[in-house]
Structures are given as C-alpha cells and as structure tokens.
Design a protein around this motif. Sequence first.
Motif, PDB file in Angstrom:
ATOM      1  N   ARG A 259      15.904  19.431  -3.003  1.00 52.42           N
ATOM      2  CA  ARG A 259      15.373  19.281  -4.359  1.00 52.42           C
ATOM      3  C   ARG A 259      16.335  18.385  -5.155  1.00 52.42           C
ATOM      4  O   ARG A 259      17.543  18.502  -5.019  1.00 52.42           O
ATOM      5  CB  ARG A 259      15.332  20.671  -4.984  1.00 52.42           C
ATOM      6  N   PHE A 260      15.781  17.465  -5.939  1.00 52.58           N
ATOM      7  CA  PHE A 260      16.591  16.676  -6.876  1.00 52.58           C
ATOM      8  C   PHE A 260      16.141  17.086  -8.274  1.00 52.58           C
ATOM      9  O   PHE A 260      15.070  16.649  -8.714  1.00 52.58           O
ATOM     10  CB  PHE A 260      16.375  15.175  -6.683  1.00 52.58           C
ATOM     11  N   GLY A 261      16.882  17.915  -8.958  1.00 54.39           N
ATOM     12  CA  GLY A 261      16.439  18.423 -10.262  1.00 54.39           C
ATOM     13  C   GLY A 261      15.113  19.148 -10.095  1.00 54.39           C
ATOM     14  O   GLY A 261      14.993  20.058  -9.287  1.00 54.39           O
ATOM     15  N   GLN A 262      14.079  18.699 -10.849  1.00 55.49           N
ATOM     16  CA  GLN A 262      12.752  19.324 -10.759  1.00 55.49           C
ATOM     17  C   GLN A 262      11.965  18.839  -9.541  1.00 55.49           C
ATOM     18  O   GLN A 262      10.986  19.456  -9.143  1.00 55.49           O
ATOM     19  CB  GLN A 262      11.936  18.979 -12.015  1.00 55.49           C
ATOM     20  N   GLN A 263      12.391  17.718  -8.996  1.00 51.67           N
ATOM     21  CA  GLN A 263      11.625  17.079  -7.918  1.00 51.67           C
ATOM     22  C   GLN A 263      11.966  17.672  -6.547  1.00 51.67           C
ATOM     23  O   GLN A 263      13.112  17.574  -6.099  1.00 51.67           O
ATOM     24  CB  GLN A 263      11.968  15.577  -7.921  1.00 51.67           C
ATOM     25  N   VAL A 264      10.964  18.300  -5.927  1.00 51.79           N
ATOM     26  CA  VAL A 264      11.168  18.770  -4.555  1.00 51.79           C
ATOM     27  C   VAL A 264      10.839  17.605  -3.628  1.00 51.79           C
ATOM     28  O   VAL A 264       9.692  17.178  -3.536  1.00 51.79           O
ATOM     29  CB  VAL A 264      10.275  19.985  -4.222  1.00 51.79           C
ATOM     30  N   ALA A 265      11.853  17.056  -2.973  1.00 47.22           N
ATOM     31  CA  ALA A 265      11.640  15.881  -2.115  1.00 47.22           C
ATOM     32  C   ALA A 265      11.225  16.296  -0.707  1.00 47.22           C
ATOM     33  O   ALA A 265      10.397  15.638  -0.082  1.00 47.22           O
ATOM     34  CB  ALA A 265      12.912  15.040  -2.057  1.00 47.22           C
ATOM     35  N   VAL A 266      11.802  17.381  -0.198  1.00 47.16           N
ATOM     36  CA  VAL A 266      11.473  17.874   1.142  1.00 47.16           C
ATOM     37  C   VAL A 266      11.251  19.380   1.018  1.00 47.16           C
ATOM     38  O   VAL A 266      12.133  20.115   0.575  1.00 47.16           O
ATOM     39  CB  VAL A 266      12.611  17.545   2.144  1.00 47.16           C
TER      40      VAL A 266
ATOM     41  N   PRO B 106       3.280   8.121   2.934  1.00 49.91           N
ATOM     42  CA  PRO B 106       3.195   7.225   1.782  1.00 49.91           C
ATOM     43  C   PRO B 106       4.514   7.150   1.013  1.00 49.91           C
ATOM     44  O   PRO B 106       5.427   7.932   1.275  1.00 49.91           O
ATOM     45  CB  PRO B 106       2.090   7.857   0.923  1.00 49.91           C
ATOM     46  N   ASN B 107       4.608   6.257   0.062  1.00 49.40           N
ATOM     47  CA  ASN B 107       5.799   6.150  -0.789  1.00 49.40           C
ATOM     48  C   ASN B 107       6.105   7.498  -1.407  1.00 49.40           C
ATOM     49  O   ASN B 107       5.199   8.179  -1.899  1.00 49.40           O
ATOM     50  CB  ASN B 107       5.572   5.129  -1.928  1.00 49.40           C
ATOM     51  N   GLY B 108       7.362   7.888  -1.360  1.00 42.91           N
ATOM     52  CA  GLY B 108       7.774   9.134  -1.996  1.00 42.91           C
ATOM     53  C   GLY B 108       7.478  10.380  -1.180  1.00 42.91           C
ATOM     54  O   GLY B 108       7.663  11.504  -1.653  1.00 42.91           O
ATOM     55  N   ALA B 109       7.037  10.213   0.069  1.00 44.29           N
ATOM     56  CA  ALA B 109       6.674  11.372   0.903  1.00 44.29           C
ATOM     57  C   ALA B 109       7.880  12.230   1.263  1.00 44.29           C
ATOM     58  O   ALA B 109       7.735  13.419   1.561  1.00 44.29           O
ATOM     59  CB  ALA B 109       5.999  10.882   2.186  1.00 44.29           C
ATOM     60  N   GLY B 110       9.063  11.621   1.289  1.00 46.65           N
ATOM     61  CA  GLY B 110      10.273  12.363   1.665  1.00 46.65           C
ATOM     62  C   GLY B 110      10.882  11.898   2.984  1.00 46.65           C
ATOM     63  O   GLY B 110      11.757  12.560   3.535  1.00 46.65           O
ATOM     64  N   LYS B 111      10.450  10.744   3.463  1.00 48.20           N
ATOM     65  CA  LYS B 111      10.936  10.242   4.761  1.00 48.20           C
ATOM     66  C   LYS B 111      12.430   9.930   4.722  1.00 48.20           C
ATOM     67  O   LYS B 111      13.190  10.381   5.572  1.00 48.20           O
ATOM     68  CB  LYS B 111      10.159   8.977   5.183  1.00 48.20           C
ATOM     69  N   THR B 112      12.842   9.157   3.721  1.00 49.50           N
ATOM     70  CA  THR B 112      14.254   8.776   3.620  1.00 49.50           C
ATOM     71  C   THR B 112      15.126  10.010   3.413  1.00 49.50           C
ATOM     72  O   THR B 112      16.192  10.148   4.030  1.00 49.50           O
ATOM     73  CB  THR B 112      14.460   7.771   2.455  1.00 49.50           C
ATOM     74  N   THR B 113      14.673  10.919   2.556  1.00 51.94           N
ATOM     75  CA  THR B 113      15.441  12.141   2.294  1.00 51.94           C
ATOM     76  C   THR B 113      15.594  12.942   3.587  1.00 51.94           C
ATOM     77  O   THR B 113      16.682  13.443   3.904  1.00 51.94           O
ATOM     78  CB  THR B 113      14.760  12.980   1.190  1.00 51.94           C
ATOM     79  N   THR B 114      14.499  13.055   4.351  1.00 47.51           N
ATOM     80  CA  THR B 114      14.564  13.789   5.625  1.00 47.51           C
ATOM     81  C   THR B 114      15.527  13.103   6.594  1.00 47.51           C
ATOM     82  O   THR B 114      16.414  13.761   7.172  1.00 47.51           O
ATOM     83  CB  THR B 114      13.148  13.881   6.254  1.00 47.51           C
TER      84      THR B 114
ATOM     85  N   SER C 123       8.316   4.415   8.552  1.00 49.13           N
ATOM     86  CA  SER C 123       7.542   3.246   8.147  1.00 49.13           C
ATOM     87  C   SER C 123       6.287   3.694   7.418  1.00 49.13           C
ATOM     88  O   SER C 123       5.833   4.822   7.589  1.00 49.13           O
ATOM     89  CB  SER C 123       7.143   2.447   9.388  1.00 49.13           C
ATOM     90  N   HIS C 124       5.744   2.797   6.582  1.00 46.29           N
ATOM     91  CA  HIS C 124       4.391   3.077   6.113  1.00 46.29           C
ATOM     92  C   HIS C 124       3.424   1.995   6.587  1.00 46.29           C
ATOM     93  O   HIS C 124       2.295   1.920   6.104  1.00 46.29           O
ATOM     94  CB  HIS C 124       4.300   3.290   4.598  1.00 46.29           C
ATOM     95  N   VAL C 125       3.862   1.201   7.546  1.00 49.69           N
ATOM     96  CA  VAL C 125       2.982   0.179   8.114  1.00 49.69           C
ATOM     97  C   VAL C 125       2.349   0.741   9.392  1.00 49.69           C
ATOM     98  O   VAL C 125       2.969   0.793  10.452  1.00 49.69           O
ATOM     99  CB  VAL C 125       3.768  -1.121   8.414  1.00 49.69           C
TER     100      VAL C 125
HETATM  101  N1  LIG Z   1      18.655  10.703  -5.312  1.00 48.09           N
HETATM  102  C1  LIG Z   1      17.482  11.083  -5.797  1.00 48.09           C
HETATM  103  N2  LIG Z   1      17.379  11.586  -7.043  1.00 48.09           N
HETATM  104  C2  LIG Z   1      16.184  11.990  -7.543  1.00 48.09           C
HETATM  105  N3  LIG Z   1      15.019  11.940  -6.862  1.00 48.09           N
HETATM  106  C3  LIG Z   1      15.064  11.450  -5.624  1.00 48.09           C
HETATM  107  C4  LIG Z   1      16.277  10.991  -5.021  1.00 48.09           C
HETATM  108  N4  LIG Z   1      15.988  10.558  -3.768  1.00 48.09           N
HETATM  109  C5  LIG Z   1      14.675  10.743  -3.603  1.00 48.09           C
HETATM  110  N5  LIG Z   1      14.118  11.271  -4.714  1.00 48.09           N
HETATM  111  C6  LIG Z   1      12.699  11.638  -4.891  1.00 48.09           C
HETATM  112  O1  LIG Z   1      12.296  12.384  -3.755  1.00 48.09           O
HETATM  113  C7  LIG Z   1      10.986  12.008  -3.340  1.00 48.09           C
HETATM  114  C8  LIG Z   1      11.027  11.554  -1.896  1.00 48.09           C
HETATM  115  O2  LIG Z   1      11.716  10.300  -1.821  1.00 48.09           O
HETATM  116  P1  LIG Z   1      12.032   9.549  -0.467  1.00 48.09           P
HETATM  117  O3  LIG Z   1      12.836   8.341  -0.804  1.00 48.09           O
HETATM  118  O4  LIG Z   1      12.590  10.509   0.505  1.00 48.09           O
HETATM  119  O5  LIG Z   1      10.562   9.122   0.024  1.00 48.09           O
HETATM  120  P2  LIG Z   1      10.099   8.082   1.115  1.00 48.09           P
HETATM  121  O6  LIG Z   1       9.032   8.757   1.891  1.00 48.09           O
HETATM  122  O7  LIG Z   1      11.267   7.565   1.866  1.00 48.09           O
HETATM  123  O8  LIG Z   1       9.455   6.930   0.227  1.00 48.09           O
HETATM  124  P3  LIG Z   1       9.365   5.316   0.444  1.00 48.09           P
HETATM  125  O9  LIG Z   1       8.400   5.079   1.557  1.00 48.09           O
HETATM  126  O10 LIG Z   1       8.814   4.835  -0.874  1.00 48.09           O
HETATM  127  O11 LIG Z   1      10.746   4.821   0.723  1.00 48.09           O
HETATM  128  C9  LIG Z   1      10.511  10.944  -4.334  1.00 48.09           C
HETATM  129  O12 LIG Z   1       9.734  11.585  -5.314  1.00 48.09           O
HETATM  130  C10 LIG Z   1      11.788  10.398  -4.926  1.00 48.09           C
HETATM  131  O13 LIG Z   1      11.593   9.949  -6.244  1.00 48.09           O
END
Ligand SMILES: Nc1ncnc2c1ncn2[C@@H]1O[C@H](COP(=O)(O)OP(=O)(O)OP(=O)(O)O)[C@@H](O)[C@H]1O
Length: 264
Positions: free
Chosen positions: A21-28, A46-54, A200-202
């Motif tokens: 979780r980042f503040g209010q945002q649950v990323a994963v 899709p964008n923002g799905a949580g791939k990078t965070t995972t 990827s999202h491609v």
């Molecule tokens: N350091 C951070 N601080 C606050 N919110 C974050 C942070 N990193 C990620 N998020 C939020 O967590 C969610 C998941 O982000 P993440 O970058 O993991 O997605 P993604 O699937 O990799 O997206 P993309 O394909 O656009 O790169 C998003 O809503 C993003 O705004």
Amino acid sequence: MVTEGDAVGSSAVRVQGLWKRFGQQVAVAGVDLELPAGKFIGLVGPNGAGKTTTLSMVTGLLRPDHGTVEVVGHDVWRDPVEVKARIGVLPEGLRLFERLSGRELLAYSGRLRGLPGAEVDKRATQLLDVLDLAGSQHKLVVDYSTGMRKKIGLATALLHNPEVLFLDEPFEGVDPVSAQTIRGVLERYTASGATVVFSSHVMELVESLCDWVAVMAAGRIRATGTLAEVRGDAPSLQQAFLELVGAQSRGAGSDLDWLGGGAR
Ligand SMILES: Nc1ncnc2c1ncn2[C@@H]1O[C@H](COP(=O)(O)OP(=O)(O)OP(=O)(O)O)[C@@H](O)[C@H]1O
C-alpha cells in the motif's frame, strides 16, 4: 548459474499473500503466484495494475507490507544475498552509472558479481557484440539512446548468467531492430533452461514471445497459465485480456463529442 535439472518441473518464483500500500493506494492486494522454471513468462496488465510494484517486491527492491517471496527456493527478504546472486534485473526507470562507458559499466558489474577479470572481459565482448553495441562500447552511457540503454542494462543483467531474469517493460522505447536483437538473446537464454519474467502491456509481443502468462489488474492476479489456457475461447490474447480486466464496454471516446471535425 543455470545447472541441469534446476529448471525442470520446479518453480522459479513462489509468491504468497503479497500486499503493498502507498498511503491510501493499494498497489498490490494479496497476490499469490507460482511461476514455473524454464519458461518465458509474461506479467501483463493495464497501466497501474501493480506489475512494477510486484516485480520490485519479487526482486528485493521494495519491501512488501505482507507476504512472502521465494526465488529459486530462497526467501528474497530473509536470504537476499543468495537470491541476488541468482537473478538478473532490468528495472523500470533503469538507473545506470552514466559517466562510465558501456564497456566500463560491464567490467564494473562483473567485478561486483565476483567474476574473474578475464571472464568478465570475454563475456562483455560477446554481449556487446550480440547486442550490437560493440561500436558504442567506449561511449559514455549518458550519451546512449533509450534503446542502447535497455541493451546495456540487459547485458549487465545477464553478465553473471542468472537463473531467473526479471525485465520490467524491456521493449518500451526500443526500435524494431533492437527489439529483434533483444528477443533473440532472450530466446537463446530461455532455450538453455533459464527463466525470463517480463512485464508488458503489449499483448502481441506477449503472445509471440511467452509460453506462460499471468494477467494482473487492480493489484490482483486475474488469470495464470499457458498462453492457450489464458486465451481460452477468445480469438486472441488481446481479446481475452480485455475480457479479464473488464475494459470492453467503456465506449472509448463516446464523451468526446467536441473532438475532431474542425468545429471549435
Ligand atoms: N511510490 C509510489 N507511491 C505512490 N503510489 C505508487 C507508487 N508506486 C506505485 N504507485 C501506485 O500503485 C499502483 C500500481 O502501480 P505500478 O507502477 O505497480 O503499476 P504498473 O502495472 O507497473 O503500471 P504501468 O504499466 O503503467 O507501468 C498505481 O496506482 C500507482 O499510482
């Protein structure tokens, strides 16, 4: 590092109950995932799905709020040295030592990995050659183009011959010729029994490269399995993906009645 028997039938990555979780945002939001070894695996969403965070949590770059991650049988957060010796990572927003040349960067990374100097030299020469960077090897990294940066980043991630390679959007900003080069290197690498996990999202790219896919949306895993399993009855992975992430009925552009047609 790839040894016979390592790859067959085992898991490269095992994730249980992962949360961030980042503040209010649950990323994963509670990811369980088992990635088979020896496969070319796509993590799509899709964008923002949580791939990078995972991927950041799986590779030991970001500490999870909850959950466990094992890579090739070692806990990433309890046993980071063991894990980091066995993986290569090409992270998103790759940061490199900009004032080194490509060749110096590889020499430095190889020595950090504990490889003997002569071996580093040999591998660096081959990687620079295969990735079509030999002509730019003495240029400073700061002067590299986006595609060249991805390729030198990939070379540093491969130099120690990791068992599992994690790549966050490796083809973003890369021209078709460089993409083909990267693809060739990755295919050769997985053919030897190593595992590639890339985000990827491609969808066309994932469909043509991967033999195993995990689909992620809104912080959760929506589907996992072979390409055929995830595609199901849908005509393409793209279609299956749109159905899985519930993006079909959004009526793209229906509210933009002012856009186009010359009217001001
Ligand atoms: N350091 C951070 N601080 C606050 N919110 C974050 C942070 N990193 C990620 N998020 C939020 O967590 C969610 C998941 O982000 P993440 O970058 O993991 O997605 P993604 O699937 O990799 O997206 P993309 O394909 O656009 O790169 C998003 O809503 C993003 O705004």
